[in-house]
Design a protein around this motif. Structure first.
Motif, mmCIF file in Angstrom:
data_model
loop_
_atom_site.group_PDB
_atom_site.id
_atom_site.type_symbol
_atom_site.label_atom_id
_atom_site.label_comp_id
_atom_site.label_asym_id
_atom_site.label_seq_id
_atom_site.Cartn_x
_atom_site.Cartn_y
_atom_site.Cartn_z
ATOM 1 N N SER A 61 4.092 9.333 -10.158
ATOM 2 C CA SER A 61 3.463 9.358 -11.477
ATOM 3 C C SER A 61 2.709 10.668 -11.699
ATOM 4 O O SER A 61 2.792 11.273 -12.777
ATOM 5 N N THR A 62 2.008 11.119 -10.685
ATOM 6 C CA THR A 62 1.276 12.380 -10.779
ATOM 7 C C THR A 62 2.230 13.555 -10.953
ATOM 8 O O THR A 62 2.000 14.439 -11.782
ATOM 9 N N HIS A 76 2.205 6.265 -7.132
ATOM 10 C CA HIS A 76 1.108 7.073 -7.680
ATOM 11 C C HIS A 76 1.467 8.561 -7.584
ATOM 12 O O HIS A 76 1.235 9.328 -8.522
ATOM 13 N N GLY A 77 2.041 8.962 -6.437
ATOM 14 C CA GLY A 77 2.456 10.354 -6.272
ATOM 15 C C GLY A 77 3.549 10.744 -7.258
ATOM 16 O O GLY A 77 3.517 11.830 -7.852
ATOM 17 N N SER A 131 0.834 -1.211 0.000
ATOM 18 C CA SER A 131 0.000 0.000 0.000
ATOM 19 C C SER A 131 0.860 1.248 0.000
ATOM 20 O O SER A 131 0.593 2.199 -0.734
ATOM 21 N N THR A 132 1.875 1.241 0.829
ATOM 22 C CA THR A 132 2.770 2.402 0.912
ATOM 23 C C THR A 132 3.481 2.633 -0.416
ATOM 24 O O THR A 132 3.554 3.771 -0.898
ATOM 25 N N SER A 162 2.536 1.632 -3.370
ATOM 26 C CA SER A 162 1.555 2.036 -4.376
ATOM 27 C C SER A 162 1.265 3.528 -4.273
ATOM 28 O O SER A 162 1.206 4.229 -5.287
ATOM 29 N N THR A 163 1.108 4.021 -3.056
ATOM 30 C CA THR A 163 0.856 5.446 -2.841
ATOM 31 C C THR A 163 2.046 6.286 -3.308
ATOM 32 O O THR A 163 1.859 7.312 -3.981
ATOM 33 N N LYS A 164 3.244 5.838 -2.989
ATOM 34 C CA LYS A 164 4.448 6.574 -3.410
ATOM 35 C C LYS A 164 4.556 6.638 -4.926
ATOM 36 O O LYS A 164 4.799 7.700 -5.498
#
Length: 59
Positions: free
Chosen positions: A50-51, A47-48, A40-41, A43-45
């Protein structure tokens, strides 16, 4: 027959196998929990990141 029952009652190899199985199951639960939390961690990193890259390239 009486001797066979007495030997069966004293045999603890099955109990040892069950104990090892329970230990392995406990370790598996801990590993799965850790991988889930780490996943989860990460994935969040990602995603950030990528954004941030998308925002940087669109300017």
């Amino acid at each position: 027959m009486k001797n066979l029952v007495a030997r069966f009652a004293k045999d603890e190899s099955g109990a040892t196998a069950i104990e090892y199985g329970l230990i392995a199951a406990g370790i598996s639960v801990v590993i799965i929990g850790g991988v889930k939390a780490l996943g989860s961690t990460l994935s969040t990193k990602f995603h950030g990141i990528s954004t941030d890259i998308s925002n940087f390239t669109s300017k």
